[in-house]
Design an enzyme around this catalytic site. Structure first.
Site, PDB file in Angstrom:
ATOM      1  N   LYS A 164       0.835  -1.207   0.000  1.00 28.33           N
ATOM      2  CA  LYS A 164       0.000   0.000   0.000  1.00 28.33           C
ATOM      3  C   LYS A 164       0.869   1.256   0.000  1.00 28.33           C
ATOM      4  O   LYS A 164       0.636   2.181  -0.783  1.00 28.33           O
ATOM      5  CB  LYS A 164      -0.913  -0.029   1.230  1.00 28.33           C
TER       6      LYS A 164
ATOM      7  N   ARG B 244      -3.340   2.780   8.851  1.00 19.04           N
ATOM      8  CA  ARG B 244      -3.687   1.502   8.216  1.00 19.04           C
ATOM      9  C   ARG B 244      -2.470   0.612   8.082  1.00 19.04           C
ATOM     10  O   ARG B 244      -1.351   1.091   7.949  1.00 19.04           O
ATOM     11  CB  ARG B 244      -4.216   1.716   6.794  1.00 19.04           C
TER      12      ARG B 244
ATOM     13  N   GLY C 109      -8.532  -7.201   4.699  1.00 22.97           N
ATOM     14  CA  GLY C 109      -9.317  -7.313   5.924  1.00 22.97           C
ATOM     15  C   GLY C 109      -8.651  -8.088   7.052  1.00 22.97           C
ATOM     16  O   GLY C 109      -9.248  -8.298   8.091  1.00 22.97           O
TER      17      GLY C 109
ATOM     18  N   MET D 296      -5.844  -7.310   8.740  1.00 19.52           N
ATOM     19  CA  MET D 296      -5.218  -6.523   9.794  1.00 19.52           C
ATOM     20  C   MET D 296      -6.057  -5.280  10.084  1.00 19.52           C
ATOM     21  O   MET D 296      -7.113  -5.098   9.511  1.00 19.52           O
ATOM     22  CB  MET D 296      -3.793  -6.186   9.405  1.00 19.52           C
TER      23      MET D 296
ATOM     24  N   ARG E  41      -3.866  -1.204  -6.081  1.00 21.59           N
ATOM     25  CA  ARG E  41      -3.036  -2.407  -6.033  1.00 21.59           C
ATOM     26  C   ARG E  41      -3.483  -3.313  -7.156  1.00 21.59           C
ATOM     27  O   ARG E  41      -4.592  -3.156  -7.667  1.00 21.59           O
ATOM     28  CB  ARG E  41      -3.188  -3.114  -4.682  1.00 21.59           C
TER      29      ARG E  41
ATOM     30  N   HIS F 167     -16.330  -8.540   2.260  1.00 21.69           N
ATOM     31  CA  HIS F 167     -15.287  -9.466   2.684  1.00 21.69           C
ATOM     32  C   HIS F 167     -15.516 -10.841   2.079  1.00 21.69           C
ATOM     33  O   HIS F 167     -14.610 -11.464   1.516  1.00 21.69           O
ATOM     34  CB  HIS F 167     -15.280  -9.552   4.214  1.00 21.69           C
TER      35      HIS F 167
ATOM     36  N   SER G 103      11.290 -43.349 -12.986  1.00 19.30           N
ATOM     37  CA  SER G 103      10.203 -42.447 -12.654  1.00 19.30           C
ATOM     38  C   SER G 103      10.241 -42.252 -11.145  1.00 19.30           C
ATOM     39  O   SER G 103      10.195 -43.224 -10.382  1.00 19.30           O
ATOM     40  CB  SER G 103       8.879 -43.059 -13.097  1.00 19.30           C
TER      41      SER G 103
ATOM     42  N   CYS H 144       6.276 -39.166 -10.969  1.00 22.71           N
ATOM     43  CA  CYS H 144       4.867 -39.554 -11.013  1.00 22.71           C
ATOM     44  C   CYS H 144       4.212 -39.488  -9.633  1.00 22.71           C
ATOM     45  O   CYS H 144       3.054 -39.837  -9.476  1.00 22.71           O
ATOM     46  CB  CYS H 144       4.698 -40.935 -11.636  1.00 22.71           C
TER      47      CYS H 144
ATOM     48  N   TYR I 253       9.966 -35.258 -17.999  1.00 21.49           N
ATOM     49  CA  TYR I 253       8.524 -35.013 -17.914  1.00 21.49           C
ATOM     50  C   TYR I 253       8.047 -35.034 -16.475  1.00 21.49           C
ATOM     51  O   TYR I 253       8.734 -35.542 -15.587  1.00 21.49           O
ATOM     52  CB  TYR I 253       7.742 -36.049 -18.739  1.00 21.49           C
TER      53      TYR I 253
HETATM   54  C1  PEP Z   1       4.824 -42.896  -5.451  1.00 25.88           C
HETATM   55  O1  PEP Z   1       5.152 -43.611  -4.522  1.00 25.88           O
HETATM   56  O2  PEP Z   1       5.197 -41.717  -5.579  1.00 25.88           O
HETATM   57  C2  PEP Z   1       3.940 -43.391  -6.502  1.00 25.88           C
HETATM   58  C3  PEP Z   1       3.651 -42.648  -7.552  1.00 25.88           C
HETATM   59  O3  PEP Z   1       3.360 -44.599  -6.301  1.00 25.88           O
HETATM   60  P1  PEP Z   1       2.121 -44.838  -5.312  1.00 25.88           P
HETATM   61  O4  PEP Z   1       1.578 -43.508  -4.950  1.00 25.88           O
HETATM   62  O5  PEP Z   1       1.179 -45.658  -6.081  1.00 25.88           O
HETATM   63  O6  PEP Z   1       2.775 -45.541  -4.183  1.00 25.88           O
END
Ligand code: PEP
Ligand code: MG
Length: 891
Positions: free
Chosen positions: A28, A102, A111, A113, A358, A474, A783, A850, A870
């Protein structure tokens, strides 16, 4: 020595860059200085730095003489600029200087503070104000507002006390509203307020204006550590050690009669992103009246008023000159900041004053539209547009909306304060909302109006309905920030807290009843209304295309059903990063064969059961490979402990016993034999494949037969990536890779065709990460299973962490939930090391992630740093990952 106080407005100039640095003077303060700098009408004032807040909160000591001297000097700057004196009681002089005090942190925390207005009034200066303003009523009204606010915010008195006194005063005079109160009525009320305050405090209400000022400064600093501010910081990842600045500014008055007004506005519509001025204002009102939701505000433009069929004139109609000036300011600010601005203004006797600007909070839909539009308008470039949209906010757009063709039992229609649809059980207070939500219920928080104390309930709720308040109340602002649908200003709602029930129009409802909100139209409906899938074209599609141009990492999905695959493809997935085959085993048609396999006495028994599963599993893969049309698919062989599949209830045991032709007792004994003390570290993952190779053989056969079948139909060639879970040693992978190779060779010989495939492993145990160099000899890809890798590295059970993780995060032991955002410092080291060692052995090894972290923007940033090929995320998070990967690549 660095300064602790910076003046702005009134001709103030600084060559010190700290004067406009948000980290020092708060958002501000920086923007007030910036606005004054570009020549906008900003009431003069000064800002005390966030550093002073931090040292005050740490040391708790009294303020230093140096700071007091800087504040005194800055106050003189304001006095000189406005030609009034702080504490001036002379009724024939220029009038007393009054100030607002303020908060203003580095990022806006709406809102959360405290604020004090009209500071500088006392028994003497109120006379001066009355004389110089020529308006006794205004002076006494201002004084009573000040006592009320100061008592609440600074002195910690219950504001209910004062409200009650006001109600009684009105009743005594037979008035219905505050506007009927006369000057002498306010004067009497001031006396009553002072009596009340003295009764509570044991000493008189402070008359010394300097004491008032320091009390307010202290209160603003203290409010940084209020409960609601802490909750807000936790939800928004704002560090506790930033502190807030304090802005002290000359008061301007929107409540000096019908040529005065106060309002809030956005330079574009924060709900839809449309390029139209959007705001609310009130004639003859002060600061907080608009957002407090006490009076229903008026529209800014004539068009908006007509569209809403409102009776009171718009600002454009009632104050054309001030409105024109305001519209010019909007344009100037957008061109200056190159972003949508959220503005507070006051008109004092016809003169426009800017109190704040802002970068405005916006819905995901609006964020997208503004980013794309502003590129078109030449205000920003594509890269800025990509950077400007918060990936997590996309979540709001990716979820289902109400089916336009479904019947709706509409109870009332009010303001569409935050878009999206939600259904759930009515709940009337925030604590209960949180409790029910923790028990897995979907709830809609219904309140007369929300206050910052409701933040936990709003967060727990699917949607919010309030009886009062406008589009900038709010409830509306916070709901939009959180991505919760919200309908506000629903006057037809009346709540009976005692009976825990409510009426909407003439319909009686009670807590726990189901309702549906549509925050995009303002409709409130009884019961559940069916939802449909979201629209992925338009601005969303455009921004995603830009993001795709700038990202390096591919984005895959974790999916195991053809529906999930199709959904993920629609969201832009470029392959499957994890197909958890066990999910296919829970299918009602197959679970019996799975159980038969698990409880078989010997290999022959297991093979008999597996033979029943083979065609089913093959059919699954045919569908998945067909849906994925030549994109890479990582299929993980069976992973979880077998007992997860076992029958639980007696009827299930009886049914299985009859099916297989053995006794229930026998089956129960076998089930007991499978009991494990620590199943997550037990007989699971590749250990199943080592001990029961026939299971993995069946799965490998199903994969290759399916791949041959799809490829033989002339579809795109499938390159299956067969993934072995929970590997810790090279030897495990060597044994299982040869098993997969053997089955592949058998299937290819039978089918008379050879397909390319890869065998790889998950890295989800610390030993696997450490030994990645060796393991890569057997693996074409890694992975990172960061769910298990986090569990095993931290020694924290992913299934039990919920019981103790919250205090861990609150106390800062973990900066964030490590199962949501990768623990880069710890687990991240293992990922980095495994990637390096794996690449050293096999330079073309494919690397992906993953675990759940694959859909989390902060973790994705880390994956980019490590150079993974990936990330893989659940279907709904694929767009989040696409945008986050682009932002990560842009650095
Ligand atoms: C993991 O362990 O990160 C994974 C992807 O396998 P799961 O969640 O199935 O154990
Ligand atoms: Mg795992």
């Amino acid at each position: 020595m660095a300064k602790s106080v910076y003046t702005f407005g009134g001709g103030a100039v600084h060559d010190d860059p700290r004067a406009k640095d948000k980290t020092i003077v708060g958002g501000k303060g920086a923007n007030l200085a910036e606005m004054a700098g570009i020549g906008l009408p900003v009431p003069p004032g000064f800002t005390i730095t966030t550093e002073e807040c931090v040292s005050y909160l740490q040391q708790g000591a009294d303020f230093s003489a140096a700071l007091r001297a800087e504040v005194a000097e800055a106050l003189t700057h304001i006095e000189r600029a406005v030609g009034k004196k702080f504490g001036d009681a002379d009724p024939s002089g220029a009038g007393p200087l009054l100030v607002s005090v303020r908060s203003g942190a580095r990022v806006s925390m709406p809102g959360m503070m405290d604020t004090v207005l009209n500071l500088g009034l006392n028994d003497a200066t109120v006379q001066g104000l009355a004389a110089t303003s020529g308006d006794e009523r205004f002076a006494w009204d201002s004084y009573r507002r000040f006592i009320q606010m100061y008592s609440d915010v600074v002195l910690g008195l219950d504001h209910g006390l004062f409200e009650e006194a006001l109600e009684i005063a009105k009743e005594d005079h037979g008035y219905l509203s505050d506007t009927e109160m006369l000057a002498e009525d306010w004067q009497e009320l001031v006396a009553e307020y002072k009596r009340l305050a003295e009764g509570e405090l044991g000493h008189p209400f402070p008359q010394d204006v300097t004491e008032q000022l320091w009390g307010a400064i202290r209160a603003v600093f203290d409010s940084w550590d209020s409960d609601r501010a802490k909750v807000y910081r936790r939800l928004n990842d704002i560090p506790g050690d930033w502190g807030t600045a304090v802005n002290v500014q000359a008061m301007v008055f929107g409540n000096m009669g019908d040529t005065s007004a106060t309002g809030v506005a956005f330079t574009r519509d924060p709900a839809t992103g449309e390029r139209s001025y959007y705001g609310e204002w009130l004639v003859n009102a002060q600061g907080e009246d608009v957002v407090a939701g006490i009076r229903t505000p008026q529209y800014l433009t004539r068009d908006a008023r007509l569209a809403a069929k409102a009776e009171l004139p718009s600002m454009e109609e009632a104050m054309p000159e001030a409105y024109a000036e305001l519209a010019a300011v909007f344009d100037l600010l957008e061109r200056h900041y190159r972003d949508m601005q959220d503005i507070e203004f006051t008109v004092e006797r016809g003169k426009l004053w800017m109190l704040q600007t802002r970068s405005g909070k916006r819905t995901a839909k609006a964020a997208l539209r503004m980013a794309v539009d502003m590129v078109g308008e030449g205000l920003i470039d594509e890269v800025t547009a990509i950077r400007r949209v918060d990936p997590m906010a996309l979540d709001q757009l990716l979820h289902p909306m109400l089916d336009p063709d479904a019947p709706r039992d509409v109870l009332t229609t009010a303001l569409p304060a935050s878009p999206g649809a939600a259904s759930g059980k009515i709940v009337l207070d925030s604590d209960l909302a949180e409790k029910w939500a923790n028990n897995g219920d979907k709830v809609i928080l219904v309140r007369v109006e929300t206050s910052p104390e409701d933040i936990h309930g709003m967060h727990a709720a699917q949607g919010i309905l309030t009886a009062r308040g406008g589009m900038t109340s709010h409830a509306a602002v916070v709901a939009r920030g959180m991505g919760r649908p919200c309908v506000s200003g629903a006057a037809a709602v009346s709540i009976d807290m005692g009976a825990r029930s409510l009426k909407i129009g003439d319909r009686a409802l009670k807590e726990g009843d189901l309702i549906t909100l549509d925050g995009s139209t303002g409709q409130v409906m009884a019961g559940l209304v069916p939802m449909i899938e979201p629209e992925l074209a338009g601005d969303f599609g455009t921004l995603m295309q830009w993001a795709d141009k700038h990202r390096r990492m591919k984005v895959r999905t974790n999916a195991e059903t053809p529906e999930d695959c199709r959904m993920a493809l629609a969201f832009g997935a470029e392959g499957i990063g994890l197909c958890r085959t066990e999910h296919m085993f829970f299918d009602a048609g197959r679970i019996m064969a799975v159980r038969e396999m698990i409880l078989a006495d010997d290999e022959a028994g297991r093979r008999r059961a597996l033979a029943k599963l083979l065609p089913e599993q093959r059919a699954d893969f045919v569908e998945i490979f067909t849906a994925m049309a030549g994109l890479p698919c990582t299929i993980r062989l069976l992973d979880p402990p077998l007992h997860e599949f076992l029958p639980q209830r007696d009827e299930e045991f009886a049914e299985l016993a009859a099916d297989v032709g053995v006794s229930v007792e026998h089956l129960k004994r076998r089930a007991e034999e499978l009991h494990e003390f620590n199943p997550m570290l037990g007989h699971r993952g590749c250990r199943l494949g080592i001990t029961f190779p026939e299971i993995y053989e069946m799965q490998a056969r199903a994969i290759f037969e399916a791949a041959c079948a799809v490829s033989s139909k002339g579809g795109d060639p499938v390159v299956p990536e067969v993934m072995i879970p929970l590997v810790a040693t090279r030897k495990e992978l060597e044994i299982l890779r040869s098993l997969v190779d053997r089955v592949a060779a058998e299937v290819f010989a039978e089918q008379g065709r050879t397909l390319e495939y890869l065998v790889g492993t998950m890295i989800e145990l610390p030993r696997a990460a450490l030994m990645a160099g060796e393991i890569a000899e057997e693996a074409r890809f890694f992975s990172f299973g960061t769910n298990d890798l986090t569990q095993t590295t931290l020694g924290v059970s992913r299934d039990d962490a919920g019981r103790f993780l919250a205090p861990y995060v609150e106390q800062g032991i973990y900066p964030r939930d490590p199962f949501v955002t990768l623990d880069v410092d710890g687990v991240g080291q293992l990922v980095r090391l495994a990637a390096e060692r794996g690449r050293a052995t096999r330079p073309d090894i494919k690397l992906g992630i993953c675990g759940e972290h694959g859909g989390d923007p902060a973790s994705i940033r880390f994956c980019e740093e490590v150079g993974l090929d990936y990330v893989s995320a659940s279907p709904y998070r694929v767009p989040i990952a696409r945008l986050a990967a682009a932002q990560a690549a842009l650095g």
